[in-house]
Design a protein around this motif. Structure first.
Motif, PDB file in Angstrom:
ATOM      1  N   ALA A  70       0.857  -1.196   0.000  1.00 32.80           N
ATOM      2  CA  ALA A  70       0.000   0.000   0.000  1.00 32.80           C
ATOM      3  C   ALA A  70       0.884   1.234   0.000  1.00 32.80           C
ATOM      4  CB  ALA A  70      -0.929   0.018   1.211  1.00 32.80           C
ATOM      5  N   ASP A  71       0.436   2.268  -0.707  1.00 34.05           N
ATOM      6  CA  ASP A  71       1.212   3.496  -0.821  1.00 34.05           C
ATOM      7  C   ASP A  71       0.360   4.673  -0.362  1.00 34.05           C
ATOM      8  OD1 ASP A  71       3.286   5.166  -1.332  1.00 34.05           O
ATOM      9  OD2 ASP A  71       3.424   4.742  -3.484  1.00 34.05           O
ATOM     10  N   LYS A  78     -10.977  -3.107   5.012  1.00 28.67           N
ATOM     11  CA  LYS A  78     -10.679  -3.828   6.243  1.00 28.67           C
ATOM     12  C   LYS A  78     -10.238  -5.260   5.923  1.00 28.67           C
ATOM     13  CE  LYS A  78     -12.638  -5.031  10.738  1.00 28.67           C
ATOM     14  NZ  LYS A  78     -13.830  -4.924  11.616  1.00 28.67           N
ATOM     15  N   GLY A  79      -9.084  -5.683   6.472  1.00 29.13           N
ATOM     16  CA  GLY A  79      -8.547  -7.016   6.243  1.00 29.13           C
ATOM     17  C   GLY A  79      -7.609  -7.113   5.061  1.00 29.13           C
ATOM     18  N   GLN A  80      -7.468  -6.054   4.280  1.00 26.85           N
ATOM     19  CA  GLN A  80      -6.589  -6.094   3.116  1.00 26.85           C
ATOM     20  C   GLN A  80      -5.129  -6.136   3.549  1.00 26.85           C
ATOM     21  OE1 GLN A  80      -7.336  -2.997   0.239  1.00 26.85           O
ATOM     22  NE2 GLN A  80      -5.230  -3.074  -0.554  1.00 26.85           N
ATOM     23  N   SER A 181      -4.995  -4.107   6.965  1.00 30.78           N
ATOM     24  CA  SER A 181      -5.670  -2.860   7.338  1.00 30.78           C
ATOM     25  C   SER A 181      -6.799  -3.162   8.317  1.00 30.78           C
ATOM     26  CB  SER A 181      -6.236  -2.171   6.088  1.00 30.78           C
ATOM     27  OG  SER A 181      -7.016  -1.056   6.453  1.00 30.78           O
ATOM     28  N   PRO A 182      -6.846  -2.461   9.447  1.00 27.37           N
ATOM     29  CA  PRO A 182      -7.909  -2.726  10.424  1.00 27.37           C
ATOM     30  C   PRO A 182      -9.233  -2.049  10.082  1.00 27.37           C
ATOM     31  CG  PRO A 182      -6.435  -1.068  11.272  1.00 27.37           C
ATOM     32  CD  PRO A 182      -5.861  -1.491   9.948  1.00 27.37           C
ATOM     33  N   VAL A 183      -9.232  -1.096   9.145  1.00 27.02           N
ATOM     34  CA  VAL A 183     -10.441  -0.343   8.822  1.00 27.02           C
ATOM     35  C   VAL A 183     -10.488  -0.072   7.323  1.00 27.02           C
ATOM     36  CG1 VAL A 183     -10.598   0.804  11.071  1.00 27.02           C
ATOM     37  CG2 VAL A 183      -9.258   1.851   9.249  1.00 27.02           C
TER      38      VAL A 183
END
Length: 484
Positions: A70-71, A78-80, A181-183
């Protein structure tokens, strides 16, 4: 005939001189017109735009970063998976833990075999001991051997549990090598690169910062302690940003926080303003120059502030000769307040009854020949004794007593109001009773006539007034003919 002509010429000359003198007198004052309009009172402050919820994504384990997926400005769910850490160390720990579990299970099997043998030996010797074929000591030894075998089985089972838990910890650490990612949100910052070593021995290092939802933002304003008392939740806010100098944005006060900040002996309080950012043009970190609308008065009588500052010169006989007129009573303003509440028939009847009772009470108090204490009358009269300092010192107590009397007199009427009507009635009544009085000079027949008016809110240019003035009146704002 000549005498008649002379008298006529003298009369005409006197009339022209009188008119010229009146015009000259009227032209010696600069005036402004009392008008109806809106007054908006606001508090200015500066703050920074930010996301309502910003999440710092870190790493619970140490290791080498192998991938960054991720940039900046990337939209993530979420979860990615957004980064990976080298899992080799934890794979080795899991393999070692699995081997230890197998060894512990083998030890358990050995202990269980020993337990079965010890139990069989104990049963035989216990039977022989009952017939006195073996000594009691042999039976005791067999019993002890059985108990020791049972303890060894329990120990082997505990070792299996311990090794399983240790392996599970390694498996959890292996799962943590995948950073997710959490969100749902947007990546604001990224502080890690592939090949970088992450050390999480003391605290979790921050790898990413993700704003959860940029369609809803907030501004944290620092409001001075002198103004914080006027700020309430729900008040409208307008603000601008340097990126869009020709555009005004809207928000609303969401929270007035109690945590004061002392900066060089200046006390400020944080006020949170909620902002809709549906078109995503506002960015986190932008400086917002905001104005909080703390009061708004629509369609009220107003005069320029210069009219309230005007004081006639001591040598001005026109201004000094006229006595000051008394301003109207606060009771006279109540019908205007009630008209803005949009009362139904029953509510209007209750109001009219309470108002009539209060006016009768005021008339009775005026007619009663009793000695009155110092201080201003609650019905608009001047102080009835004492000096000005004493009256000023008691003004707060008088307003409190007036508030209590109004509340008592109109208690039945207030009970008929809805919640929103009651809130507006209380607010308008508080503003009415808190209004101070000030002198104002009307221009009547070319002469300034002083009147006493109640002064309401002011926006710095215009001030709300009520009393012996109406729309269209000319009020004096200065002496001397204006420059051309």
């Amino acid at each position: 005939m000549a005498g008649v002509v002379v008298v006529a010429l003298v009369a005409i000359g006197g009339y022209l001189w009188q008119q010229r003198s009146a015009a000259s007198s009227a032209g010696s004052y600069r005036t402004a017109t009392v008008e109806r309009g809106d007054i908006r009172v606001s508090i200015s402050a500066t703050g920074s735009l930010g996301a309502i919820s910003t999440v710092d994504v870190g790493s619970q384990i140490s290791g080498l970063v192998t991938e960054v997926l991720a940039d900046f400005n990337d939209t993530v769910t979420k979860g990615q998976v957004i980064a990976r850490i080298d899992p080799s160390t934890f794979n080795a720990q899991i393999a070692q833990g699995n081997a230890a579990i197998h060894a512990a299970r083998a030890g358990l099997a050995t202990a269980q075999a020993s337990l079965r043998n010890a139990e069989a030996d104990y049963r035989r010797k216990a039977a022989l001991g009952a017939t006195r074929l073996v000594s009691a000591s042999d039976v005791d030894v067999a019993r002890a051997a059985r108990d020791q075998a049972r303890a060894q089985v329990d120990s082997a089972q505990a070792q299996i549990t311990q090794q399983t838990a240790s392996t599970r910890t390694s498996q959890l650490n292996l799962e943590r090598t995948v950073i997710r990612s959490p969100v749902n949100g947007v990546v604001l910052t990224r502080t890690v690169e592939p090949g970088q070593t992450v050390a999480a021995s003391l605290q979790a290092p921050v790898l990413f910062q993700i704003a959860e939802d940029l369609s809803k933002m907030e501004i944290v304003l620092a409001i001075d302690e002198a103004d914080i008392g006027q700020v309430k939740t729900g008040q409208p806010v307008s603000f601008g940003v340097d990126a869009f100098p020709d555009r005004q944005f809207r928000g609303v006060v969401q929270q007035v926080r109690l945590s004061a900040t002392n900066t060089n002996n200046v006390i400020t309080y944080p006020v949170v303003v909620a902002v809709d950012n549906v078109d995503q043009v506002l960015l986190p970190g932008m400086t917002a120059n905001a104005e909080i609308e703390v009061s708004r008065r629509d369609d009220v009588l107003r005069v320029p502030n210069a009219a309230l500052r005007y004081k006639p010169a001591e040598a001005d006989p026109a201004a000094a000769s006229a006595p000051a007129q008394r301003g109207g009573s606060p009771v006279d303003e109540l019908p205007r307040i009630a008209a803005g509440l949009q009362l139904d028939a029953a509510q209007q009847a209750a109001f009219d009854t309470a108002l009539q009772a209060m006016r009768e009470r005021a008339a009775a108090r005026t007619a009663a020949p009793v000695a009155a204490p110092a201080g201003p009358s609650m019905f608009g009269g001047p102080p009835r004794g004492g000096n000005a300092n004493r009256s000023a010192g008691n003004s707060g107590a008088m307003r409190q007593r007036m508030q209590e009397r109004f509340n008592q007199q109109f208690a039945g009427f207030r009970d008929t109001l809805s919640e929103s009507q009651r809130a507006r009635w209380n607010s308008e009544l508080t503003s009415l009773l808190a209004a101070r009085r000030a002198p104002l000079y009307k221009l009547v027949d070319g002469k300034p006539t002083p009147v006493s008016v109640r002064v309401g809110v002011s926006d710095g240019s215009w001030t709300e007034v009520s009393g012996e003035v109406v729309a269209g009146d000319q009020v004096v704002i200065g002496s001397g003919r204006p420059a051309e």
